[in-house]
Design a protein around this motif. Structure first.
Motif, PDB file in Angstrom:
ATOM      1  N   PRO A 191       0.892  -1.070  -0.234  1.00  0.00           N
ATOM      2  CA  PRO A 191       0.132  -0.204   0.015  1.00  0.00           C
ATOM      3  C   PRO A 191       0.794   1.239  -0.141  1.00  0.00           C
ATOM      4  CG  PRO A 191      -0.963  -1.442   1.673  1.00  0.00           C
ATOM      5  CD  PRO A 191       0.581  -2.113   1.024  1.00  0.00           C
ATOM      6  N   ALA A 192       2.009   1.369   0.603  1.00  0.00           N
ATOM      7  CA  ALA A 192       2.790   2.601   0.717  1.00  0.00           C
ATOM      8  C   ALA A 192       3.300   2.942  -0.389  1.00  0.00           C
ATOM      9  CB  ALA A 192       3.901   2.109   1.779  1.00  0.00           C
ATOM     10  N   LEU A 193       3.896   1.914  -1.181  1.00  0.00           N
ATOM     11  CA  LEU A 193       4.523   1.954  -2.631  1.00  0.00           C
ATOM     12  C   LEU A 193       3.252   2.307  -3.632  1.00  0.00           C
ATOM     13  CD1 LEU A 193       6.856   2.004  -4.393  1.00  0.00           C
ATOM     14  CD2 LEU A 193       6.596  -0.385  -4.904  1.00  0.00           C
ATOM     15  N   ASP A 194       2.231   1.686  -3.425  1.00  0.00           N
ATOM     16  CA  ASP A 194       1.018   1.997  -4.268  1.00  0.00           C
ATOM     17  C   ASP A 194       0.747   3.598  -4.188  1.00  0.00           C
ATOM     18  OD1 ASP A 194       1.324  -0.278  -5.522  1.00  0.00           O
ATOM     19  OD2 ASP A 194      -0.359  -1.094  -4.199  1.00  0.00           O
ATOM     20  N   MET A 195       0.532   3.969  -2.989  1.00  0.00           N
ATOM     21  CA  MET A 195       0.517   5.382  -2.600  1.00  0.00           C
ATOM     22  C   MET A 195       1.353   6.416  -3.204  1.00  0.00           C
ATOM     23  SD  MET A 195      -1.772   7.454  -1.388  1.00  0.00           S
ATOM     24  CE  MET A 195      -2.846   6.793  -0.430  1.00  0.00           C
ATOM     25  N   TRP A 196       2.624   5.967  -3.153  1.00  0.00           N
ATOM     26  CA  TRP A 196       3.586   7.022  -3.638  1.00  0.00           C
ATOM     27  C   TRP A 196       3.638   6.963  -5.067  1.00  0.00           C
ATOM     28  CZ3 TRP A 196       7.362   4.860  -7.237  1.00  0.00           C
ATOM     29  CH2 TRP A 196       8.408   5.835  -7.484  1.00  0.00           C
ATOM     30  N   ARG A 197       3.156   5.872  -5.852  1.00  0.00           N
ATOM     31  CA  ARG A 197       3.225   5.698  -7.213  1.00  0.00           C
ATOM     32  C   ARG A 197       1.706   6.769  -7.632  1.00  0.00           C
ATOM     33  NH1 ARG A 197       3.163   0.876  -7.757  1.00  0.00           N
ATOM     34  NH2 ARG A 197       5.241   0.421  -8.638  1.00  0.00           N
ATOM     35  N   ARG A 198       0.620   6.659  -7.005  1.00  0.00           N
ATOM     36  CA  ARG A 198      -0.433   7.354  -7.297  1.00  0.00           C
ATOM     37  C   ARG A 198       0.035   9.001  -7.111  1.00  0.00           C
ATOM     38  NH1 ARG A 198      -3.396   3.331  -4.723  1.00  0.00           N
ATOM     39  NH2 ARG A 198      -3.567   4.458  -2.975  1.00  0.00           N
ATOM     40  N   THR A 199       0.544   9.443  -5.875  1.00  0.00           N
ATOM     41  CA  THR A 199       0.653  10.619  -5.898  1.00  0.00           C
ATOM     42  C   THR A 199       1.720  11.033  -6.797  1.00  0.00           C
ATOM     43  OG1 THR A 199       0.492  10.254  -3.218  1.00  0.00           O
ATOM     44  CG2 THR A 199       1.386  11.963  -4.050  1.00  0.00           C
ATOM     45  N   THR A 200       2.651  10.333  -7.165  1.00  0.00           N
ATOM     46  CA  THR A 200       3.693  10.784  -8.052  1.00  0.00           C
ATOM     47  C   THR A 200       3.071  11.273  -9.489  1.00  0.00           C
ATOM     48  OG1 THR A 200       5.626   9.850  -7.077  1.00  0.00           O
ATOM     49  CG2 THR A 200       5.771  10.265  -9.323  1.00  0.00           C
ATOM     50  N   TYR A 201       2.071   9.975  -9.944  1.00  0.00           N
ATOM     51  CA  TYR A 201       1.458  10.320 -11.294  1.00  0.00           C
ATOM     52  C   TYR A 201       0.649  11.522 -10.958  1.00  0.00           C
ATOM     53  CZ  TYR A 201       2.836   5.972 -13.415  1.00  0.00           C
ATOM     54  OH  TYR A 201       3.473   4.889 -14.069  1.00  0.00           O
ATOM     55  N   ALA A 202      -0.115  11.638  -9.970  1.00  0.00           N
ATOM     56  CA  ALA A 202      -1.011  12.842  -9.943  1.00  0.00           C
ATOM     57  C   ALA A 202      -0.061  14.164  -9.970  1.00  0.00           C
ATOM     58  CB  ALA A 202      -1.720  12.887  -8.623  1.00  0.00           C
ATOM     59  N   ALA A 203       1.014  14.084  -9.329  1.00  0.00           N
ATOM     60  CA  ALA A 203       1.821  15.571  -9.497  1.00  0.00           C
ATOM     61  C   ALA A 203       2.285  15.734 -10.635  1.00  0.00           C
ATOM     62  CB  ALA A 203       3.017  15.257  -8.515  1.00  0.00           C
TER      63      ALA A 203
END
Length: 345
Positions: free
Chosen positions: A39-51
């Motif tokens: 979950p932590a890596l997936d959250m980082w990935r989603r946040t990065t794509y959004a940014a």
């Protein structure tokens, strides 16, 4: 994959001088495109794509960072171009990019020809190999865009954790020598003198042939092959799986819960080895407050302080380094890959 040491190699093993923002950015580009995670890596990935998409919308630019992601390795056994992982690291990303832009053409060509022997490269990589200024600037811009979205919000916490790992390796070196260090780099690496084995990574045997090895703690990656053409090859070993346990200002959440945000920030900056003045500037505290927090941490056995002339310097103790390392990996053990070189990296 196995790395073979001679007696001369063991005598020339050293720990990298400082974490590299450029190397971390490169490895994060690989991690963004490839592999599953918790979950932590997936959250980082989603946040990065959004940014990245938000930045692209604001500038009417393309949302990706194609030049960087196309050059980053696509499997654990693929080499990363040397121009994207400089060692020794310079203090800032801007300085590393300046060195990238000034790389001599002969070095660029040799670097990319070596990579091309192991994996396909995009057609435009030929322009990089020829030192084309426009191609180099496009790559530099892509690095900055990706770094801003994927690494910069977490860099303070990542930097502190990597520094703490360096401090821990130095302690191990003092207590048990180089073999203690080599035997504890990663749970899936095995030190069987005189060979360091990586059972889950496919690749050739590396013979260091007296050049020694630079050990560089890394984020986002379990292993990046050392380039046998380097004067002294570098092994990047995973010290931080991902920034999932840091807040957006880079402070470790478990550490902040234990010490409070200000004191946690002070401990993380102290990992760099700083004076009181620099500690105050890096944390945004007054010199008096920074000194007070450092005093509390020193009394707790987490920080050591010494005076050189009129300047007071602070550094981590072994206990402080252990605390930083534990907090950076807290809650992520169940998310660590079972196989060092598997797609779950």
């Amino acid at each position: 994959m196995r790395i073979h040491f001679t007696v001369s190699d063991l005598a020339r093993v050293r720990v990298a001088e400082a974490p590299s923002a450029l190397a971390t950015t490169t490895f994060s580009a690989f991690r963004l495109r490839h592999g599953r995670g918790g979950p932590a890596l997936d959250m980082w990935r989603r946040t990065t794509y959004a940014a990245r998409h938000s930045a692209a919308a604001a500038t009417a630019a393309r949302p990706g960072a194609a030049p960087l992601s196309r050059l980053a390795a696509t499997t654990p056994s693929h080499p990363v171009p040397r121009l994207l992982r400089p060692q020794p690291a310079l203090p800032t990303l801007d300085e590393e990019i300046e060195r990238l832009l000034s790389t001599p053409r002969a070095e660029l060509r040799a670097d990319l020809e070596y990579v091309a022997r192991h994996r396909p490269l995009p057609r435009w990589a030929g322009s990089l190999a020829e030192g084309d200024p426009a191609a180099l600037r496009r790559l530099a811009d892509a690095i900055r865009v990706h770094h801003k979205a994927a690494v910069a919000p977490y860099w303070r916490g990542l930097h502190a954790a990597l520094r703490a790992d360096q401090a821990e390796r130095c302690r191990q070196w003092q207590e048990g020598g180089v073999e203690r260090v080599l035997s504890t780099l990663h749970p899936r690496m095995r030190w069987r003198p005189p060979v360091l084995e990586l059972p889950d990574v496919e690749g050739p045997d590396y013979h260091l042939d007296g050049r020694g090895l630079v050990l560089a703690p890394a984020a986002f990656t379990s292993y990046v092959p050392c380039d046998p053409g380097d004067p002294q090859p570098t092994l990047h070993y995973e010290a931080v799986p991902h920034p999932g346990c840091t807040t957006t200002d880079g402070t470790s959440m478990p550490l902040a819960a234990l010490l409070g945000h200000s004191r946690a920030a002070v401990l993380e900056v102290v990992a760099e080895g700083v004076s009181t003045g620099r500690l105050a500037r890096r944390t945004g505290l007054s010199p008096a407050s920074a000194s007070e927090h450092a005093t509390v941490l020193r009394r707790a056995g987490l920080v050591t302080t010494h005076r050189v002339g009129r300047t007071v310097h602070h550094a981590l103790t072994p206990l402080g380094a252990q605390l930083l390392l534990r907090s950076s990996s807290s809650g992520t053990e169940e998310e660590r890959p079972h196989r060092l070189g598997s797609p779950s990296r």
